[in-house]
Design an enzyme around this catalytic site. Structure first.
Site, PDB file in Angstrom:
ATOM      1  N   PRO A  64       0.792  -1.228   0.000  1.00  0.00           N
ATOM      2  CA  PRO A  64       0.000   0.000   0.000  1.00  0.00           C
ATOM      3  C   PRO A  64       0.827   1.282   0.000  1.00  0.00           C
ATOM      4  O   PRO A  64       1.866   1.374   0.646  1.00  0.00           O
ATOM      5  CB  PRO A  64      -0.830  -0.107   1.286  1.00  0.00           C
ATOM      6  CG  PRO A  64      -0.081  -1.053   2.151  1.00  0.00           C
ATOM      7  CD  PRO A  64       0.566  -2.033   1.212  1.00  0.00           C
ATOM      8  N   ASN A  65       0.294   2.235  -0.739  1.00  0.00           N
ATOM      9  CA  ASN A  65       0.819   3.604  -0.841  1.00  0.00           C
ATOM     10  C   ASN A  65       2.090   3.728  -1.683  1.00  0.00           C
ATOM     11  O   ASN A  65       2.545   4.848  -1.939  1.00  0.00           O
ATOM     12  CB  ASN A  65       1.053   4.224   0.556  1.00  0.00           C
ATOM     13  CG  ASN A  65      -0.223   4.244   1.387  1.00  0.00           C
ATOM     14  OD1 ASN A  65      -1.236   4.756   0.910  1.00  0.00           O
ATOM     15  ND2 ASN A  65      -0.203   3.677   2.576  1.00  0.00           N
TER      16      ASN A  65
ATOM     17  N   ARG B  32       5.030  11.030  -2.352  1.00  0.00           N
ATOM     18  CA  ARG B  32       4.803  10.600  -0.980  1.00  0.00           C
ATOM     19  C   ARG B  32       6.059  10.834  -0.144  1.00  0.00           C
ATOM     20  O   ARG B  32       7.097  10.210  -0.383  1.00  0.00           O
ATOM     21  CB  ARG B  32       4.477   9.114  -0.982  1.00  0.00           C
ATOM     22  CG  ARG B  32       4.345   8.523   0.379  1.00  0.00           C
ATOM     23  CD  ARG B  32       4.277   7.007   0.310  1.00  0.00           C
ATOM     24  NE  ARG B  32       4.058   6.493   1.649  1.00  0.00           N
ATOM     25  CZ  ARG B  32       4.293   5.252   2.017  1.00  0.00           C
ATOM     26  NH1 ARG B  32       4.733   4.373   1.139  1.00  0.00           N
ATOM     27  NH2 ARG B  32       4.088   4.884   3.258  1.00  0.00           N
TER      28      ARG B  32
ATOM     29  N   TYR C 283      11.188   8.800   1.178  1.00  0.00           N
ATOM     30  CA  TYR C 283      11.196   7.785   0.119  1.00  0.00           C
ATOM     31  C   TYR C 283      11.869   8.247  -1.177  1.00  0.00           C
ATOM     32  O   TYR C 283      11.970   7.465  -2.128  1.00  0.00           O
ATOM     33  CB  TYR C 283       9.758   7.333  -0.172  1.00  0.00           C
ATOM     34  CG  TYR C 283       9.095   6.711   1.041  1.00  0.00           C
ATOM     35  CD1 TYR C 283       9.543   5.482   1.544  1.00  0.00           C
ATOM     36  CD2 TYR C 283       8.050   7.344   1.714  1.00  0.00           C
ATOM     37  CE1 TYR C 283       8.971   4.907   2.659  1.00  0.00           C
ATOM     38  CE2 TYR C 283       7.464   6.787   2.834  1.00  0.00           C
ATOM     39  CZ  TYR C 283       7.923   5.572   3.302  1.00  0.00           C
ATOM     40  OH  TYR C 283       7.362   5.001   4.417  1.00  0.00           O
TER      41      TYR C 283
ATOM     42  N   ASN D 233       8.090  -5.528  -1.377  1.00  0.00           N
ATOM     43  CA  ASN D 233       8.043  -4.445  -0.398  1.00  0.00           C
ATOM     44  C   ASN D 233       6.626  -4.465   0.169  1.00  0.00           C
ATOM     45  O   ASN D 233       5.700  -3.948  -0.467  1.00  0.00           O
ATOM     46  CB  ASN D 233       8.353  -3.091  -1.038  1.00  0.00           C
ATOM     47  CG  ASN D 233       8.415  -1.987   0.019  1.00  0.00           C
ATOM     48  OD1 ASN D 233       7.912  -2.158   1.126  1.00  0.00           O
ATOM     49  ND2 ASN D 233       9.012  -0.863  -0.322  1.00  0.00           N
TER      50      ASN D 233
ATOM     51  N   ALA E  77       3.337  -0.973   4.688  1.00  0.00           N
ATOM     52  CA  ALA E  77       2.795  -0.990   6.060  1.00  0.00           C
ATOM     53  C   ALA E  77       2.405  -2.399   6.515  1.00  0.00           C
ATOM     54  O   ALA E  77       2.458  -2.700   7.716  1.00  0.00           O
ATOM     55  CB  ALA E  77       1.592  -0.054   6.150  1.00  0.00           C
TER      56      ALA E  77
ATOM     57  N   GLU F 237      12.941  -9.329   0.759  1.00  0.00           N
ATOM     58  CA  GLU F 237      12.102  -8.242   1.279  1.00  0.00           C
ATOM     59  C   GLU F 237      12.879  -6.938   1.121  1.00  0.00           C
ATOM     60  O   GLU F 237      14.062  -6.872   1.476  1.00  0.00           O
ATOM     61  CB  GLU F 237      11.814  -8.510   2.769  1.00  0.00           C
ATOM     62  CG  GLU F 237      10.984  -7.432   3.445  1.00  0.00           C
ATOM     63  CD  GLU F 237      10.765  -7.723   4.930  1.00  0.00           C
ATOM     64  OE1 GLU F 237      11.141  -8.833   5.415  1.00  0.00           O
ATOM     65  OE2 GLU F 237      10.232  -6.831   5.617  1.00  0.00           O
TER      66      GLU F 237
ATOM     67  N   HIS G 130      12.824  -2.655   1.693  1.00  0.00           N
ATOM     68  CA  HIS G 130      12.247  -1.402   2.190  1.00  0.00           C
ATOM     69  C   HIS G 130      13.114  -0.268   1.674  1.00  0.00           C
ATOM     70  O   HIS G 130      14.344  -0.330   1.782  1.00  0.00           O
ATOM     71  CB  HIS G 130      12.223  -1.369   3.727  1.00  0.00           C
ATOM     72  CG  HIS G 130      11.372  -2.451   4.284  1.00  0.00           C
ATOM     73  ND1 HIS G 130      10.002  -2.369   4.339  1.00  0.00           N
ATOM     74  CD2 HIS G 130      11.697  -3.668   4.773  1.00  0.00           C
ATOM     75  CE1 HIS G 130       9.517  -3.482   4.847  1.00  0.00           C
ATOM     76  NE2 HIS G 130      10.522  -4.292   5.114  1.00  0.00           N
TER      77      HIS G 130
ATOM     78  N   ARG H  45      13.531   4.480  12.109  1.00  0.00           N
ATOM     79  CA  ARG H  45      12.286   5.264  12.115  1.00  0.00           C
ATOM     80  C   ARG H  45      11.471   4.974  13.388  1.00  0.00           C
ATOM     81  O   ARG H  45      12.023   4.585  14.388  1.00  0.00           O
ATOM     82  CB  ARG H  45      11.511   4.966  10.820  1.00  0.00           C
ATOM     83  CG  ARG H  45      12.322   5.348   9.569  1.00  0.00           C
ATOM     84  CD  ARG H  45      11.542   5.116   8.300  1.00  0.00           C
ATOM     85  NE  ARG H  45      10.338   5.951   8.263  1.00  0.00           N
ATOM     86  CZ  ARG H  45       9.339   5.764   7.405  1.00  0.00           C
ATOM     87  NH1 ARG H  45       9.405   4.786   6.519  1.00  0.00           N
ATOM     88  NH2 ARG H  45       8.283   6.564   7.438  1.00  0.00           N
TER      89      ARG H  45
HETATM   90  C1  DQA Z   1       8.380   0.957   3.597  1.00  0.00           C
HETATM   91  C2  DQA Z   1       8.490   1.224   5.107  1.00  0.00           C
HETATM   92  C3  DQA Z   1       7.156   0.993   5.796  1.00  0.00           C
HETATM   93  O1  DQA Z   1       7.271   1.245   7.181  1.00  0.00           O
HETATM   94  C4  DQA Z   1       6.110   1.924   5.224  1.00  0.00           C
HETATM   95  O2  DQA Z   1       4.848   1.649   5.809  1.00  0.00           O
HETATM   96  C5  DQA Z   1       6.041   1.889   3.744  1.00  0.00           C
HETATM   97  C6  DQA Z   1       7.267   1.767   2.967  1.00  0.00           C
HETATM   98  C7  DQA Z   1       9.690   1.345   2.856  1.00  0.00           C
HETATM   99  O3  DQA Z   1       9.786   0.973   1.687  1.00  0.00           O
HETATM  100  O4  DQA Z   1      10.544   2.016   3.406  1.00  0.00           O
HETATM  101  O5  DQA Z   1       4.961   2.067   3.166  1.00  0.00           O
HETATM  102  O6  DQA Z   1       8.150  -0.418   3.384  1.00  0.00           O
END
Ligand code: DQA
Length: 143
Positions: free
Chosen positions: A9-10, A17, A22, A73, A76, A97, A99, A106
């Site tokens: 998501p997002n 964003r 990011y 990825n 959340a 995985e 990020h 964080r």
């Molecule tokens: C994320 C880190 C997560 O905590 C966050 O909710 C994201 C992106 C990252 O790519 O740094 O949506 O996975």
């Protein structure tokens, strides 16, 4: 070799964003980066993003059925989705995985990923370059 690059998501909002967290690479740029890297490495790369958890679960089941490697990825969902973790545990090929941000630097609720224990490895904090590195790893591992 087919590799699924799956985004939670997002992440479709990349570029606008929280660019301070990011970066300014857009989601379209990320798709292009992954596809270009795939072409260079001779991988068949499929890149997808969803804001719907059931859709990600379906794609993970598809990857499991095909024995395909995954770069994920979970965004959340990393921090609380036992359903995503359980679907990852079904995979038969390596799972990296990724990020973009360093989740350990964080907020405390981001420090734990429920997915990491079932991943082959984790890359975090290297920006979108983490996806490129993950694809290089999968290609080298497959050789
Ligand atoms: C994320 C880190 C997560 O905590 C966050 O909710 C994201 C992106 C990252 O790519 O740094 O949506 O996975």
């Amino acid at each position: 070799m087919r590799v699924y690059v799956l985004n939670g998501p997002n992440l479709g909002r990349l570029g606008t964003r929280q660019p301070e967290v990011y970066g300014t690479t857009t989601y379209a740029d990320l798709v292009e980066l992954c596809q270009r890297t795939g072409r260079e490495l001779g991988l068949e790369v499929v890149v997808r993003q969803t804001d719907a958890e059931h859709e990600l679960l379906g794609w993970l089941h598809e990857a499991a059925d095909l024995g395909a490697a995954v770069v994920l990825n979970p965004a959340a969902w990393s921090h609380y989705s036992v359903a995503v973790r359980d679907a990852c545990a079904l995979l038969r090929a390596p799972l990296v995985e990724v990020h973009i941000s360093n989740i350990h630097a964080r907020e405390p609720f981001r420090h734990q990923s429920v997915v990491s224990a079932v991943a082959t490895g984790v890359i975090c904090g290297l920006g979108v370059d983490g996806y490129r590195l993950a694809l290089h790893h999968l290609a080298a591992r497959h050789r």
